[in-house]
Design a protein around this motif. Structure first.
Motif, PDB file in Angstrom:
ATOM      1  N   ARG A  65       0.794  -1.225   0.000  1.00  0.00           N
ATOM      2  CA  ARG A  65       0.000   0.000   0.000  1.00  0.00           C
ATOM      3  C   ARG A  65       0.839   1.294   0.000  1.00  0.00           C
ATOM      4  O   ARG A  65       0.493   2.251  -0.684  1.00  0.00           O
ATOM      5  CB  ARG A  65      -0.947   0.023   1.205  1.00  0.00           C
ATOM      6  N   PRO A  66       1.905   1.364   0.793  1.00  0.00           N
ATOM      7  CA  PRO A  66       2.652   2.625   0.830  1.00  0.00           C
ATOM      8  C   PRO A  66       3.223   3.058  -0.520  1.00  0.00           C
ATOM      9  O   PRO A  66       3.573   4.231  -0.703  1.00  0.00           O
ATOM     10  CB  PRO A  66       3.790   2.334   1.831  1.00  0.00           C
ATOM     11  N   PHE A  67       3.318   2.136  -1.461  1.00  0.00           N
ATOM     12  CA  PHE A  67       3.999   2.438  -2.726  1.00  0.00           C
ATOM     13  C   PHE A  67       3.034   2.626  -3.904  1.00  0.00           C
ATOM     14  O   PHE A  67       3.457   2.924  -5.012  1.00  0.00           O
ATOM     15  CB  PHE A  67       4.998   1.323  -3.038  1.00  0.00           C
ATOM     16  N   GLY A  68       1.729   2.463  -3.640  1.00  0.00           N
ATOM     17  CA  GLY A  68       0.757   2.651  -4.709  1.00  0.00           C
ATOM     18  C   GLY A  68       0.145   1.345  -5.154  1.00  0.00           C
ATOM     19  O   GLY A  68       0.387   0.879  -6.272  1.00  0.00           O
ATOM     20  N   ALA A  69      -0.656   0.731  -4.296  1.00  0.00           N
ATOM     21  CA  ALA A  69      -1.248  -0.574  -4.588  1.00  0.00           C
ATOM     22  C   ALA A  69      -2.283  -0.476  -5.703  1.00  0.00           C
ATOM     23  O   ALA A  69      -2.918   0.569  -5.900  1.00  0.00           O
ATOM     24  CB  ALA A  69      -1.893  -1.150  -3.323  1.00  0.00           C
ATOM     25  N   ARG A  70      -2.454  -1.575  -6.408  1.00  0.00           N
ATOM     26  CA  ARG A  70      -3.357  -1.611  -7.564  1.00  0.00           C
ATOM     27  C   ARG A  70      -4.779  -1.187  -7.191  1.00  0.00           C
ATOM     28  O   ARG A  70      -5.440  -0.462  -7.938  1.00  0.00           O
ATOM     29  CB  ARG A  70      -3.362  -3.013  -8.152  1.00  0.00           C
ATOM     30  N   GLN A  71      -5.259  -1.656  -6.034  1.00  0.00           N
ATOM     31  CA  GLN A  71      -6.625  -1.346  -5.625  1.00  0.00           C
ATOM     32  C   GLN A  71      -6.835   0.160  -5.431  1.00  0.00           C
ATOM     33  O   GLN A  71      -7.875   0.707  -5.795  1.00  0.00           O
ATOM     34  CB  GLN A  71      -6.931  -2.090  -4.322  1.00  0.00           C
ATOM     35  N   VAL A  72      -5.833   0.837  -4.877  1.00  0.00           N
ATOM     36  CA  VAL A  72      -5.898   2.286  -4.690  1.00  0.00           C
ATOM     37  C   VAL A  72      -5.858   2.990  -6.040  1.00  0.00           C
ATOM     38  O   VAL A  72      -6.661   3.892  -6.319  1.00  0.00           O
ATOM     39  CB  VAL A  72      -4.744   2.778  -3.801  1.00  0.00           C
ATOM     40  N   VAL A  73      -4.937   2.577  -6.889  1.00  0.00           N
ATOM     41  CA  VAL A  73      -4.782   3.189  -8.212  1.00  0.00           C
ATOM     42  C   VAL A  73      -6.068   3.044  -9.027  1.00  0.00           C
ATOM     43  O   VAL A  73      -6.558   4.004  -9.631  1.00  0.00           O
ATOM     44  CB  VAL A  73      -3.590   2.553  -8.966  1.00  0.00           C
ATOM     45  N   LYS A  74      -6.625   1.852  -9.007  1.00  0.00           N
ATOM     46  CA  LYS A  74      -7.835   1.588  -9.789  1.00  0.00           C
ATOM     47  C   LYS A  74      -9.020   2.406  -9.283  1.00  0.00           C
ATOM     48  O   LYS A  74      -9.736   3.049 -10.055  1.00  0.00           O
ATOM     49  CB  LYS A  74      -8.164   0.095  -9.724  1.00  0.00           C
ATOM     50  N   GLY A  75      -9.228   2.401  -7.967  1.00  0.00           N
ATOM     51  CA  GLY A  75     -10.360   3.123  -7.398  1.00  0.00           C
ATOM     52  C   GLY A  75     -10.259   4.621  -7.586  1.00  0.00           C
ATOM     53  O   GLY A  75     -11.236   5.281  -7.961  1.00  0.00           O
ATOM     54  N   PHE A  76      -9.074   5.181  -7.319  1.00  0.00           N
ATOM     55  CA  PHE A  76      -8.919   6.631  -7.444  1.00  0.00           C
ATOM     56  C   PHE A  76      -8.981   7.076  -8.904  1.00  0.00           C
ATOM     57  O   PHE A  76      -9.569   8.121  -9.215  1.00  0.00           O
ATOM     58  CB  PHE A  76      -7.604   7.076  -6.805  1.00  0.00           C
TER      59      PHE A  76
END
Length: 392
Positions: A65-76
């Motif tokens: 997560r601290p480095f830019g996880a796929r789930q964060v990237v996709k949702g945002f």
């Protein structure tokens, strides 16, 4: 204007969360369209935007997560494409969301502003403290966090902290962020000392909804004041509550402690056993603690770590309650010595005890404290400055 507000949590957990939700309310009342990006969490308030949010972190997620996880990237990315904001206003986003959302917002053409609630930009462990003392070693040697293992969790967490600050370094974050908005000069100076360009910063002190504090004036405020003082905040080591209780135990004036935290039961037990004049109220809502805070002779903030722009000081002064604050971080910026409160040497029991006595003996103009604070911290004044920064 269309604005995305981003913060790890979406409930009134701490100052960053309270600030984010207050800004959301203010912007909506002014007619702006506001979307929110946070992390799924059991205590979150309901939001129409939660379908875009990543799930709560697992222990395994701590490595990605601290480095830019796929789930964060996709949702945002999906939120940005659907909502098409003019501005993305970041708050406390490291680790659970990560600065990858600053990168995405920048690449999609939104203006990015970032309110800084801590020193994470220059310190892997957020606080610039090690063994209870101010530390800036990571400003020049990022591997210091591994060498000293000053993050909770030992070596594995220290390595993650090192990798995180190397990935989201000054050059990257200055590129992705149009303006950093530290609430205190102290915060700005710390980031500049850590290598950031002062041109990227504008100090913007926190605000309060003045409708929460208006009402009483003049002699009516003075008559309300009881023969007690208050601590309001988290009951933890870095907040200096242990030091405060040591000082309070040597005095005959009643101290009311409002808030919860890891030291609560221990300090409560010790005070009961010693007969110290301390009452622990636990966690309370604004409506519950506001009359107590308004009726206090003063509020004491005995922090032993470098607070940024504590909302408790602003709330207290806006109610006409002066503040005795530790001379550390951004606290002294909010206190006019002898007028809206006093300061003391952080961590010094004797100095704190002497200043508590001085605060009880000093004649404060409670009405003037409230009037000046409301003018200084009003949401209207804040809104005008914030919009100017949004527009660039």
């Amino acid at each position: 204007m269309k604005i995305v507000l981003a913060n790890k949590f979406y409930y009134r957990r701490g100052g960053d969360c309270i600030y984010t939700m207050n800004v959301e309310k203010m912007l909506r009342e002014k007619g702006h369209e506001v979307a929110v990006f946070a992390m799924q969490y059991s205590e979150n308030e309901e939001s129409e935007w939660s379908r875009y949010w990543p799930t709560n972190m697992t222990k395994l997620d701590a490595f990605t997560r601290p480095f830019g996880a796929r789930q964060v990237v996709k949702g945002f990315s999906r939120l940005m494409d659907d909502f098409k904001p003019d501005v993305v206003h970041l708050n406390n986003i490291h680790t659970q969301l990560s600065p990858v959302i600053a990168k995405i917002a920048h690449e999609k053409g939104a203006r990015v502003v970032w309110t800084l609630h801590d020193t994470k930009l220059v310190c892997p462990c957020y606080t610039c403290t090690r063994d209870g003392k101010w530390c800036t070693e990571c400003f020049t040697d990022k591997k210091a966090v591994i060498r000293h293992r000053c993050m909770h969790g030992g070596l594995p967490v220290a390595i993650i902290g090192y990798r995180e600050i190397m990935k989201w370094n000054r050059e990257a974050l200055e590129e992705y962020t149009d303006l950093f908005l530290p609430p205190s000069q102290f915060m700005m100076d710390t980031c500049v000392e850590g290598g950031y360009s002062p041109e990227k910063f504008r100090v913007l002190c926190n605000f309060i909804d003045v409708t929460k504090v208006k009402g009483l004036k003049g002699e009516e405020v003075k008559r309300l004041k009881g023969d007690y003082y208050v601590y309001l905040g988290r009951v933890s080591e870095e907040k200096g509550v242990r030091t405060l209780c040591k000082a309070a135990a040597q005095l005959d004036k009643k101290l009311i402690v409002i808030g919860g935290g890891p030291l609560c039961e221990e300090l409560k037990r010790e005070s009961e056993e010693s007969g110290a004049p301390i009452e622990f109220k636990g966690q309370m809502l604004w409506e519950e603690f506001m009359p107590i805070l308004r009726g206090a002779r003063f509020m004491v903030l005995p922090s032993e770590w470098s607070e940024n722009n504590p909302l408790t000081v602003i709330e207290s002064q806006s109610l006409g309650t002066p503040v005795l604050g530790a001379r550390i971080g951004g606290i002294p910026e909010l206190i006019e010595e002898g007028v809206s409160g006093m300061t003391f040497t952080s961590g010094d029991v004797e100095d704190l005890k002497d200043k508590i006595i001085n605060m009880f003996h000093h004649e404060f103009d409670y009405d003037a404290i409230a009037k000046n604070a409301i003018e200084r911290y009003s949401s209207e004044a804040y809104y005008e400055k914030l919009m100017a920064f949004y527009k660039g």
